[in-house]
Motif scaffolding. Structure first.
Motif, PDB file in Angstrom:
ATOM      1  N   ILE A   1      20.231 -27.471  30.448  1.00  0.00           N
ATOM      2  CA  ILE A   1      19.173 -27.758  29.390  1.00  0.00           C
ATOM      3  C   ILE A   1      19.746 -29.106  28.647  1.00  0.00           C
TER       4      ILE A   1
ATOM      5  N   VAL B   1      22.395 -25.557  15.381  1.00  0.00           N
ATOM      6  CA  VAL B   1      22.505 -24.696  14.775  1.00  0.00           C
ATOM      7  C   VAL B   1      23.876 -24.631  13.939  1.00  0.00           C
ATOM      8  N   GLY B   2      23.927 -23.936  12.631  1.00  0.00           N
ATOM      9  CA  GLY B   2      25.104 -24.015  11.663  1.00  0.00           C
ATOM     10  C   GLY B   2      24.453 -24.518  10.357  1.00  0.00           C
ATOM     11  N   ARG B   3      25.323 -24.917   9.715  1.00  0.00           N
ATOM     12  CA  ARG B   3      25.274 -25.319   8.280  1.00  0.00           C
ATOM     13  C   ARG B   3      24.280 -26.233   8.282  1.00  0.00           C
ATOM     14  N   HIS B   4      23.166 -26.429   7.255  1.00  0.00           N
ATOM     15  CA  HIS B   4      22.553 -27.899   7.152  1.00  0.00           C
ATOM     16  C   HIS B   4      22.527 -27.845   5.524  1.00  0.00           C
ATOM     17  N   GLY B   5      22.254 -29.050   5.078  1.00  0.00           N
ATOM     18  CA  GLY B   5      22.336 -29.277   3.871  1.00  0.00           C
ATOM     19  C   GLY B   5      21.033 -29.143   3.231  1.00  0.00           C
ATOM     20  N   ILE B   6      20.990 -28.898   1.748  1.00  0.00           N
ATOM     21  CA  ILE B   6      19.620 -28.523   1.406  1.00  0.00           C
ATOM     22  C   ILE B   6      19.034 -29.872   0.957  1.00  0.00           C
TER      23      ILE B   6
ATOM     24  N   GLU C   1      21.090 -16.558  15.526  1.00  0.00           N
ATOM     25  CA  GLU C   1      20.881 -17.752  16.916  1.00  0.00           C
ATOM     26  C   GLU C   1      22.133 -18.225  17.560  1.00  0.00           C
ATOM     27  N   GLU C   2      23.334 -18.183  16.733  1.00  0.00           N
ATOM     28  CA  GLU C   2      24.450 -18.655  17.481  1.00  0.00           C
ATOM     29  C   GLU C   2      24.802 -17.820  18.700  1.00  0.00           C
ATOM     30  N   LYS C   3      24.794 -16.597  18.262  1.00  0.00           N
ATOM     31  CA  LYS C   3      25.115 -15.452  19.296  1.00  0.00           C
ATOM     32  C   LYS C   3      24.098 -15.243  20.307  1.00  0.00           C
TER      33      LYS C   3
ATOM     34  N   ILE D   1      22.374 -17.778  21.512  1.00  0.00           N
ATOM     35  CA  ILE D   1      22.516 -18.709  22.360  1.00  0.00           C
ATOM     36  C   ILE D   1      23.880 -18.732  23.340  1.00  0.00           C
ATOM     37  N   GLU D   2      24.750 -18.001  22.874  1.00  0.00           N
ATOM     38  CA  GLU D   2      26.004 -17.900  23.358  1.00  0.00           C
ATOM     39  C   GLU D   2      25.433 -16.820  24.530  1.00  0.00           C
TER      40      GLU D   2
ATOM     41  N   GLN E   1      11.068 -22.670  21.183  1.00  0.00           N
ATOM     42  CA  GLN E   1      11.491 -23.593  20.659  1.00  0.00           C
ATOM     43  C   GLN E   1      11.979 -24.585  21.941  1.00  0.00           C
ATOM     44  N   ARG E   2      11.693 -26.063  21.763  1.00  0.00           N
ATOM     45  CA  ARG E   2      11.645 -26.761  23.070  1.00  0.00           C
ATOM     46  C   ARG E   2      13.200 -26.980  22.908  1.00  0.00           C
ATOM     47  N   ASN E   3      13.819 -27.056  24.285  1.00  0.00           N
ATOM     48  CA  ASN E   3      15.041 -27.360  24.664  1.00  0.00           C
ATOM     49  C   ASN E   3      16.201 -26.422  24.301  1.00  0.00           C
ATOM     50  N   HIS E   4      15.492 -25.351  24.229  1.00  0.00           N
ATOM     51  CA  HIS E   4      16.460 -24.000  23.385  1.00  0.00           C
ATOM     52  C   HIS E   4      16.860 -23.049  24.808  1.00  0.00           C
ATOM     53  N   VAL E   5      17.965 -22.635  24.499  1.00  0.00           N
ATOM     54  CA  VAL E   5      18.480 -21.877  25.755  1.00  0.00           C
ATOM     55  C   VAL E   5      17.553 -20.392  26.006  1.00  0.00           C
TER      56      VAL E   5
ATOM     57  N   GLY F   1      21.760 -23.128   3.199  1.00  0.00           N
ATOM     58  CA  GLY F   1      22.161 -23.807   4.195  1.00  0.00           C
ATOM     59  C   GLY F   1      22.172 -23.348   5.629  1.00  0.00           C
ATOM     60  N   TYR F   2      22.318 -21.987   5.874  1.00  0.00           N
ATOM     61  CA  TYR F   2      22.405 -21.389   7.179  1.00  0.00           C
ATOM     62  C   TYR F   2      20.819 -20.843   7.371  1.00  0.00           C
TER      63      TYR F   2
ATOM     64  N   ARG G   1      17.722 -23.185   8.076  1.00  0.00           N
ATOM     65  CA  ARG G   1      18.300 -24.463   8.165  1.00  0.00           C
ATOM     66  C   ARG G   1      18.039 -25.331   6.894  1.00  0.00           C
ATOM     67  N   GLY G   2      18.163 -24.645   5.960  1.00  0.00           N
ATOM     68  CA  GLY G   2      18.169 -25.066   4.689  1.00  0.00           C
ATOM     69  C   GLY G   2      16.587 -25.725   4.090  1.00  0.00           C
TER      70      GLY G   2
END
Lengths: 440, 416
Positions: A116, A123-128, B166-168, B170-171, B189-193, B242-243, B246-247
């Motif tokens: 891919i 993925v993860g933390r993003h700012g607001i 989402e992280e799990k 993807i894993e 979602q494009r380019n997503h596992v 923030g998680y 994605r904020g």
């Protein structure tokens, strides 16, 4: 046999993972802990201790510093490229690691097995993201209102009335303290009507400059005429004079052959915009329901008893209008129940008792203006000719007197169930110290 | 002369096929035809274009699970159950597997619910695996292609990755056994596992009767500019923000909470559906997963969807031209959302509303019972029909094996 082989390898795996005593979650392959994982665990513990000492999670501080003033983020750029780079143990490094404690699993190079291409969505933390001045911009608010207006206009074109007719509003008025108040309210309602409008204002006591200047502000097409008598003080006489003034206006409709729908807009009433949409449906003569807001000017004993009784019985406000049977045909009229008020109604203008409406208010009726013309081709026979009524020899109480057959009235507003206008007479005392008109 | 007549006919054909978006007056409501990249396919009839064979699995895979928790029929993952019911009585079903083009396995993987009603995905991989083992040992059709002509409905958050985080997800990746099959899922979602090539994206299930019962007269003027009801911060799972999303949702709140054009809040009003019909734009931001039932609700109620989810793949993307119907806003542009929306010219907005008013558009988003022509079931079948005929090389030579039955996390290998 395939299944049993599977089970054997499965039990082997199971014992492996038990030996490793995985403190990590089961999703990680049970191949034992890597030194990197141990390192991260130790660092994580260190950060926890530090935050215990400090008293708050300092990762949040980092975010306020980094993001609250940035108008656009390249948040993905702020993260270190892979978490396996050995960041040194200085606080800043550990701070950004703290933010990354959930590792970016898409980026480590050993996971390209699926082929891919790397996504720019991380993925993860993003700012607001907050822009520097997060408040409404008046230009954009205006643009949005224009868009809404355009959308509503399109909606009206598609679903609303096709071929709307002109609305002719007949208003009797006279100069008094509350005239500006009432007329301005009516004027603003009429200015919001989306159809063509002709406003016939009949003024008792002759036309005055004050009324004329008030009407000029509306920008509507107005016909302002005077009526030679002055407004009397008693309510009975007032009602009679207003009826004559309205007939005078109807004669103008007849003379000028105005084409449209005649409605009686008293200046003290409150009209809803749906009323003007609803009256477009009338063929010859229609009736709408009028809500009555009868009130008394004070809380003296007699009237409060009546009001308390009404409240106890939880009566809805009284409504005047057409009454229909189950097949939506007109069978009668709901009129104002004045029995509780018998003997207690206001008789003259300064009376502190309740002001009562008539049995059937004029404002609940609408007419097709062709009913009033001298010769109209398709005028039905159950209508009397306007010239035959002069309002003096016989009492004209309501437009029903114009008809020979009152059952031909069309009920509007889903057969009178919708109340489309509200009646209320509020007038100041004749000896009020305010000037003849309220000047703002 | 003959030759020129043929040229003329060919030109006429080309001209008529290039006609896109012809306006038509339909009962006073102006609508426009919808045609996506695959052409004008929303109203295609799949009957006669494909044949589907439905495996008879023991009821522990479907009926018994549903009996244990009937809430599965009304939540947003109910598409898997209704698809099964639709196929059982559909004319595309064949009882002869030799003539089938596609094979369907009715296994309800999203029906193990918590007391709150959220599906637990932890047993789903094992369940799916057990079902595949059953069909591969009782019928020869799985082994013939290792699943390349089979399709599965996996409507969970991240599809066949079977996890809500989402992280799990993807894993884990897509369940290994499904890597050759066609997946019918809501996640895209494009380019997503978790979105493999050739998957069919479907809308989440929204109850059609409930939505029809909240319709208001169409001449009610649309007076709300932007409408949204939902969480901005998921305080339970992501207290600092923030998680979650994605904020993006938090950014919407922080930037526009005092803007009179934006009617946004976390309340649950009784008039939610009615309010959507009085709004011009409805926000559809991502949550923990990029898709949401708000898209379906926006389409049914004629509210232009504003999609804030980077790289999202929307339902039936080849049949419906979503760029012409909705407004796409990148997550980084959220602080400028008001500028973006007010700078759209009114003609474009009116055109989007006309496209949304098209009844075939609304039908394509719904799962009505009983099925009606043009609805989401038929769009799924159309999508499957467009993938026919199967390539010759999906049929494995005897003795050839591609799938590794022991791949994947250890926990998945336990029997269900």
């Amino acid at each position: 046999m395939k299944l049993s082989a599977l089970q054997q390898s499965y039990t082997n795996r199971r014992s492996n993972s038990f030996r490793a005593a995985g403190g990590l979650d089961s999703s990680v392959d049970g191949s034992g802990k890597s030194p990197a994982a141990v390192f991260w665990l130790v660092l994580h513990g260190l950060c926890c201790l530090i935050s215990l000492v400090l008293g708050f999670r300092f990762s949040r501080l980092v975010f306020f510093l980094f993001f609250s003033t940035a108008s656009n983020g390249g948040t993905s750029g702020l993260y270190p490229s892979t978490p396996f780079l050995g960041t040194t143990a200085d606080i800043a490094g550990s701070l950004s690691f703290q933010a990354n404690s959930s590792p970016n699993l898409e980026l480590p190079p050993n996971r390209t097995a699926g082929g891919i291409s790397s996504s720019r969505v991380v993925v993860g933390r993003h700012g607001i993201r907050i822009r520097p001045w997060p408040h409404p911009n008046p230009d954009e608010v205006m643009k949005a209102h224009r868009i809404i207006e355009r959308v509503q206009r399109e909606q009206k074109l598609q679903f609303g009335i096709k071929n709307p007719r002109t609305v002719i509003v007949v208003t009797p008025t006279y100069v008094r303290t509350f005239q500006t108040l009432h007329l301005t309210g009516l004027m603003h309602s009429l200015m919001n009507v989306p159809y063509d409008l002709i406003w016939i204002v009949v003024e008792a006591g002759g036309t005055t400059n004050e009324t004329a200047s008030l009407l000029a502000k509306s920008g509507l097409r107005t016909i302002h005429i005077g009526f030679d008598k002055r407004m009397p003080n008693s309510w009975e006489d007032r009602h009679r004079l207003e009826a004559q003034m309205r007939l005078r206006a109807l004669r103008i409709v007849r003379e000028e052959k105005l084409d449209g729908i005649v409605m009686f807009g008293d200046d003290s009433n409150m009209h809803s915009m749906e009323l003007f949409d609803e009256i477009q449906k009338v063929t010859w003569i229609g009736a709408v329901s009028v809500g009555i807001l009868a009130h008394s000017g004070n809380t003296d004993e007699l009237s409060s008893v009546v009001h308390k009784k009404a409240e106890e019985e939880n009566l809805p406000p009284p409504v005047q209008g057409p009454a229909c049977n189950s097949s939506e045909k007109l069978v009668g009229w709901h009129i104002f129940n004045s029995l509780p008020y018998v003997g207690n109604g206001a008789t003259y203008i300064d009376d502190r008792a309740t002001v009562l409406p008539r049995k059937l208010e004029w404002s609940g009726f609408v007419l097709n203006s062709r009913l009033l013309w001298k010769e109209a081709e398709d005028r039905p026979e159950w209508v009397k000719d306007l010239d035959k009524l002069d309002g003096v020899s016989e009492e004209i109480e309501s437009p029903l007197s114009l008809l020979k057959d009152p059952s031909m009235v069309e009920p509007l507003g889903s057969c009178g169930r919708k109340v489309l206008l509200w009646w209320l007479r509020v007038e100041a005392r004749t000896d009020s110290k305010f000037p003849a008109r309220l000047v703002f | 002369m003959e030759f020129w007549r043929w040229v003329f006919c060919v030109l006429l054909l080309i001209a008529s096929s290039l006609r896109v978006g012809a306006e038509q007056l339909r009962r006073g409501q102006r609508t426009e035809r919808i045609s996506g990249s695959a052409g004008d396919v929303l109203e295609d009839n799949p009957v006669g274009r494909l044949k589907v064979f439905v495996y008879e699995l023991p009821s522990k895979y479907n009926k018994k699970i549903l009996q244990k928790d009937p809430r599965c029929l009304t939540h947003m993952f109910a598409a898997e159950i209704f698809m099964h019911r639709f196929l059982l009585s559909s004319p595309v079903r064949t009882l002869n597997p030799e003539e089938a083009d596609w094979f369907y396995t009715p296994v309800y993987t999203t029906c193990d619910l918590t007391p709150n009603g959220l599906p637990l995905p932890f047993k789903s991989p094992r369940m799916m695996r057990s079902a595949i083992q059953l069909i591969s040992s009782n019928w020869p059709y799985w082994n013939r292609t290792e699943g390349a002509d089979h399709f599965f409905v996996v409507p969970h958050d991240f599809g066949a990755c079977f996890h809500y985080q989402e992280e799990k997800a993807i894993e884990r990746g897509i369940l290994h056994l499904l890597q050759r099959a066609t997946l019918v899922q809501t996640f895209g979602q494009r380019n997503h596992v978790c979105l493999k090539e050739g998957s069919i994206t479907i809308p989440p299930y929204a109850p059609p009767q409930k939505m029809q019962s909240h319709l208001i007269p169409p001449d009610t003027p649309r007076s709300i500019f932007v409408y949204f009801r939902g969480l901005f911060y998921d305080v339970g799972n992501d207290p600092e923000g923030g998680y979650y999303a994605r904020g993006a949702r938090a950014a919407v709140w922080e930037n526009f909470k005092d803007n009179p054009l934006f009617d946004i809040s976390t309340e649950h009003p009784m008039t939610y559906y009615e309010d959507m019909q009085r709004a011009v734009f409805c926000l559809c931001p991502l949550g923990w997963a990029p898709w949401s039932p708000r898209l379906v609700e926006g389409v049914i109620f004629g509210c232009i969807p504003v999609i804030i989810a980077d790289d999202i793949v929307l339902p039936f993307a080849d049949a419906i031209p979503w760029e012409e119907i909705g407004v796409f806003v990148a997550e980084e542009d959220v602080p400028n959302l008001d500028t973006i929306l007010t700078s759209i010219p009114p003609e474009v907005i009116l055109r989007k509303q006309r496209l949304l008013a098209n009844p075939s558009m609304k039908q394509a988003m719904l799962f009505p019972q009983p099925a009606q022509p043009g609805d989401a079931f038929h769009q799924i079948l159309n999508g499957l029909a467009r993938k026919l005929p199967h390539d010759r090389n999906i049929y494995l030579k005897p003795g050839e094996k591609i799938l590794n039955w022991t791949a994947g996390p250890v926990g998945d290998l336990k029997p269900w």
